[in-house]
Design a protein around this motif. Structure first.
Motif, mmCIF file in Angstrom:
data_model
loop_
_atom_site.group_PDB
_atom_site.id
_atom_site.type_symbol
_atom_site.label_atom_id
_atom_site.label_comp_id
_atom_site.label_asym_id
_atom_site.label_seq_id
_atom_site.Cartn_x
_atom_site.Cartn_y
_atom_site.Cartn_z
ATOM 1 N N GLY A 117 35.688 39.482 26.126
ATOM 2 C CA GLY A 117 35.416 38.961 24.789
ATOM 3 C C GLY A 117 33.973 38.840 24.392
ATOM 4 N N GLY A 118 33.050 39.141 25.291
ATOM 5 C CA GLY A 118 31.655 39.244 24.882
ATOM 6 C C GLY A 118 30.765 38.064 25.156
ATOM 7 N N ASN A 119 31.282 36.946 25.653
ATOM 8 C CA ASN A 119 30.387 35.824 25.946
ATOM 9 C C ASN A 119 30.955 34.980 27.079
ATOM 10 O OD1 ASN A 119 32.017 33.502 24.702
ATOM 11 N ND2 ASN A 119 31.870 34.961 22.992
ATOM 12 N N GLU A 120 30.088 34.178 27.670
ATOM 13 C CA GLU A 120 30.446 33.362 28.841
ATOM 14 C C GLU A 120 31.517 32.333 28.506
ATOM 15 O OE1 GLU A 120 30.031 32.488 32.859
ATOM 16 O OE2 GLU A 120 28.729 33.896 31.798
ATOM 17 N N VAL B 276 53.601 54.160 45.637
ATOM 18 C CA VAL B 276 52.821 54.040 44.401
ATOM 19 C C VAL B 276 53.650 53.318 43.335
ATOM 20 C CG1 VAL B 276 51.275 55.273 42.825
ATOM 21 C CG2 VAL B 276 51.827 56.281 45.039
ATOM 22 N N PRO B 277 53.809 51.997 43.453
ATOM 23 C CA PRO B 277 54.526 51.246 42.422
ATOM 24 C C PRO B 277 53.712 51.166 41.129
ATOM 25 C CG PRO B 277 53.604 49.756 44.044
ATOM 26 C CD PRO B 277 53.362 51.140 44.558
ATOM 27 N N VAL B 278 54.389 50.817 40.044
ATOM 28 C CA VAL B 278 53.799 50.909 38.711
ATOM 29 C C VAL B 278 53.665 49.534 38.067
ATOM 30 C CG1 VAL B 278 54.040 51.948 36.423
ATOM 31 C CG2 VAL B 278 54.824 53.196 38.450
ATOM 32 N N ILE B 279 52.473 49.274 37.506
ATOM 33 C CA ILE B 279 52.255 48.105 36.638
ATOM 34 C C ILE B 279 52.487 48.581 35.211
ATOM 35 C CG2 ILE B 279 50.616 46.364 35.843
ATOM 36 C CD1 ILE B 279 49.161 46.677 38.485
ATOM 37 N N ARG B 280 53.575 48.160 34.608
ATOM 38 C CA ARG B 280 53.956 48.681 33.299
ATOM 39 C C ARG B 280 53.281 47.918 32.162
ATOM 40 N NH1 ARG B 280 57.505 52.345 34.830
ATOM 41 N NH2 ARG B 280 58.786 51.917 36.677
ATOM 42 N N ASN B 281 52.911 48.681 31.116
ATOM 43 C CA ASN B 281 52.253 48.129 29.930
ATOM 44 C C ASN B 281 51.094 47.223 30.312
ATOM 45 O OD1 ASN B 281 55.459 48.246 28.770
ATOM 46 N ND2 ASN B 281 53.849 49.146 27.528
ATOM 47 N N ALA B 282 50.196 47.784 31.124
ATOM 48 C CA ALA B 282 49.046 47.010 31.604
ATOM 49 C C ALA B 282 48.134 46.585 30.467
ATOM 50 C CB ALA B 282 48.252 47.841 32.626
ATOM 51 N N GLU B 283 48.225 47.278 29.324
ATOM 52 C CA GLU B 283 47.360 46.929 28.184
ATOM 53 C C GLU B 283 47.675 45.560 27.606
ATOM 54 O OE1 GLU B 283 50.730 49.447 26.291
ATOM 55 O OE2 GLU B 283 49.755 49.154 28.234
ATOM 56 N N TYR B 284 48.878 45.038 27.913
ATOM 57 C CA TYR B 284 49.263 43.733 27.384
ATOM 58 C C TYR B 284 49.115 42.611 28.407
ATOM 59 C CZ TYR B 284 51.382 46.513 23.642
ATOM 60 O OH TYR B 284 51.590 47.384 22.607
ATOM 61 N N LEU B 285 48.677 42.938 29.602
ATOM 62 C CA LEU B 285 48.637 41.949 30.681
ATOM 63 C C LEU B 285 47.255 41.315 30.831
ATOM 64 C CD1 LEU B 285 50.728 43.771 33.454
ATOM 65 C CD2 LEU B 285 51.521 42.246 31.638
ATOM 66 N N SER B 286 47.243 40.059 31.282
ATOM 67 C CA SER B 286 46.006 39.340 31.562
ATOM 68 C C SER B 286 45.583 39.577 33.005
ATOM 69 C CB SER B 286 46.209 37.844 31.322
ATOM 70 O OG SER B 286 47.154 37.316 32.256
ATOM 71 N N LEU C 198 29.724 37.921 41.283
ATOM 72 C CA LEU C 198 29.315 36.610 40.771
ATOM 73 C C LEU C 198 30.487 35.888 40.106
ATOM 74 C CD1 LEU C 198 25.811 37.514 39.265
ATOM 75 C CD2 LEU C 198 26.289 36.323 41.422
ATOM 76 N N ILE C 199 31.276 36.621 39.331
ATOM 77 C CA ILE C 199 32.441 36.015 38.669
ATOM 78 C C ILE C 199 33.451 35.535 39.704
ATOM 79 C CG2 ILE C 199 34.448 36.502 37.195
ATOM 80 C CD1 ILE C 199 32.632 38.387 35.589
ATOM 81 N N ARG C 200 33.742 36.366 40.701
ATOM 82 C CA ARG C 200 34.714 35.992 41.721
ATOM 83 C C ARG C 200 34.215 34.803 42.549
ATOM 84 N NH1 ARG C 200 35.702 39.266 45.689
ATOM 85 N NH2 ARG C 200 37.866 38.655 46.004
ATOM 86 N N LYS C 201 32.929 34.789 42.865
ATOM 87 C CA LYS C 201 32.367 33.684 43.650
ATOM 88 C C LYS C 201 32.492 32.367 42.890
ATOM 89 C CE LYS C 201 28.162 32.180 46.036
ATOM 90 N NZ LYS C 201 26.756 32.520 46.371
ATOM 91 N N LYS C 202 32.310 32.425 41.593
ATOM 92 C CA LYS C 202 32.320 31.211 40.777
ATOM 93 C C LYS C 202 33.739 30.706 40.518
ATOM 94 C CE LYS C 202 30.493 29.343 36.437
ATOM 95 N NZ LYS C 202 29.670 29.653 35.231
ATOM 96 N N TYR C 203 34.680 31.642 40.353
ATOM 97 C CA TYR C 203 35.999 31.229 39.869
ATOM 98 C C TYR C 203 37.159 31.480 40.837
ATOM 99 C CZ TYR C 203 33.762 30.822 35.293
ATOM 100 O OH TYR C 203 32.949 30.458 34.254
ATOM 101 N N SER D 23 36.474 31.656 31.022
ATOM 102 C CA SER D 23 37.516 30.777 31.550
ATOM 103 C C SER D 23 38.836 30.992 30.830
ATOM 104 C CB SER D 23 37.086 29.313 31.426
ATOM 105 O OG SER D 23 35.941 29.063 32.181
ATOM 106 N N LYS D 24 38.757 31.270 29.533
ATOM 107 C CA LYS D 24 39.961 31.506 28.747
ATOM 108 C C LYS D 24 40.659 32.785 29.205
ATOM 109 C CE LYS D 24 41.620 31.894 23.988
ATOM 110 N NZ LYS D 24 41.241 31.915 22.544
ATOM 111 N N LYS D 25 39.864 33.845 29.442
ATOM 112 C CA LYS D 25 40.429 35.106 29.881
ATOM 113 C C LYS D 25 41.079 34.991 31.260
ATOM 114 C CE LYS D 25 39.742 38.255 26.693
ATOM 115 N NZ LYS D 25 40.826 39.119 26.181
ATOM 116 N N LEU D 26 40.509 34.130 32.105
ATOM 117 C CA LEU D 26 41.080 33.905 33.433
ATOM 118 C C LEU D 26 42.190 32.857 33.434
ATOM 119 C CD1 LEU D 26 37.815 34.013 35.606
ATOM 120 C CD2 LEU D 26 39.457 35.839 35.217
#
Length: 407
Positions: free
Chosen positions: A394-397, A271-281, A205-210, A401-404
């Motif tokens: 973040g817990g709400n609709e 197998v390439p690496v995405i480094r410090n994925a915790e900081y990425l959007s 649903l998220i992918r279809k919408k955005y 958009s901000k997260k994306l």
């Protein structure tokens, strides 16, 4: 002037490589910057380019093992050779555009009409006239000869034989090293696999919408991998032993999250690496995956881009896999397997509904990861995927958009 082309170092700790392909012939004239060979290390393929214009001479053969720093080939460069080569290139170009008469078959007016009436290809007729000119007599002879051969040379009817041939090709250096690592993992780890299933409806649903707005804004698709990468980061924080490895008699827990992504390329699985994925959007992860996968498919991925990694994600679903037990990527201790999404009947709030379901698997080293951690990890990934707005956005609709990063 003679230039030596030496074997470069593909990466730290790699001392030996194999010449997998020569892209030119021994004795060819090569140009500066032209790719002349490919060498395989145990992790990746590296292209070798000519450093100068000149005639190349191989010092090693295809399939030969060489050490870093050894001479791969020599290039003899001189002004005289360059001048001869330029003259020959011009001559070849002129001959290609304006072929000489000696290679052309010219029919006489009478034979030209005969060829047209009988629908005979001029290339199949042998001319006996002056300078190979095709006469009408040549055409008649050709026609009679072929009519006779059709009857006299008709092959007998025989029972067809099945083709039972076989072909042997040597394994590449990269494939042999991969085989060795896979056998090592099997023999040196206490590998187990646990399974779960996840409802993909919310992601759909998220992918279809955005997805269209996301692609327009960021230039990449909003795929599944960004959701799974961030879900795994969250689960690894909850179950830190899954983000660990054994080193001798010690256990090392990583406090950063370098996520390896298995990508199939022309040379095999990389197998390439995405480094410090915790900081990425979401955007940054999708752009990084696109960049790395493009480099894998073009054979440009480097050793550094595949070095490290604390946890791996592999997606066999893109090939149609329904379920699998992926092999751990050493020295890591766990790997998540994604699979094909299928519409299945499931019970939702007491009612049967059709939902897009994916099976998940987690292979793990039981020496440091117990059943509680492995099962809990998969449950955490499952709840993040089934409720991404709550756990990833973040817990709400309103924050979606901000997260994306769409506004």
């Amino acid at each position: 002037m003679i230039i030596q082309i030496k074997v470069p170092s593909p990466g730290e700790s790699i001392t030996e490589v194999e010449v997998s392909t020569w892209l030119v012939k021994n004795g060819d004239y090569v140009h500066k910057g032209q790719t002349i060979a490919e060498i395989d290390s145990d992790k990746a393929t590296l292209e070798i380019s000519s450093e100068e214009n000149g005639i190349i001479t191989f010092m090693v053969e295809k399939g030969e093992r060489v050490r870093v720093g050894d001479v791969l080939c020599i290039i003899e460069s001189s002004k005289e050779d360059t001048k001869k080569h330029i003259v020959q290139e011009k001559k070849d170009h002129v001959e290609k555009v304006y072929p000489s008469n000696k290679n052309r078959k010219i029919p006489s007016p009478a034979s030209k009409k005969f060829l047209k009436e009988k629908k005979i290809f001029i290339e199949s007729v042998q001319g006996t006239g002056k300078h190979g000119r095709i006469t009408k007599k040549d055409c008649i002879f050709h026609l009679e000869k072929n009519e006779t051969s059709i009857v006299s040379n008709r092959p007998p009817i025989i029972t067809p034989m099945y083709n039972r041939s076989k072909k042997k090709t040597p394994l590449s250096f990269l494939r042999r090293k991969l085989s060795e690592r896979l056998v090592f993992v099997k023999n040196q780890t206490a590998s187990l696999t646990t399974f779960n299933e996840v409802d993909m409806l919310e992601i759909f649903l998220i992918r279809k919408k955005y997805k269209d707005l996301f692609k327009k804004k960021h230039g990449v698709n909003l795929g599944f991998m960004s959701f799974f990468t961030l879900s795994c980061v969250r689960a690894l924080k909850l179950y830190p032993d899954v983000n660990a490895m054994i080193s001798g008699k010690e256990k090392i827990n990583f406090e950063y999250y370098d996520i390896s992504i298995a990508i199939s390329g022309p040379k095999g699985l990389m197998v390439p690496v995405i480094r410090n994925a915790e900081y990425l959007s979401f955007r940054e992860i999708e752009q990084e995956i696109y960049k790395l996968s493009t480099r894998v498919h073009n054979g440009k991925i480097s050793i550094d881009e595949m070095t490290g990694g604390t946890f791996t994600i592999t997606n066999g679903g893109i090939f149609g896999s329904m379920l699998s037990t992926p092999i751990i990527n050493p020295p890591q201790s766990a790997i998540l397997g994604m699979h094909k999404i299928m519409e299945r009947p499931v019970v939702v709030n007491g009612s049967i509904e059709i939902r897009p379901i994916m099976y998940l698997s987690l292979s793990y080293d039981h020496r440091i990861i117990d059943g509680r951690e492995s099962v809990g990890f998969l449950v955490s990934v499952k709840e993040s995927i089934e409720n991404p707005i709550k756990f990833l956005m973040g817990g709400n609709e309103d924050t979606l958009s901000k997260k994306l990063e769409l506004y």
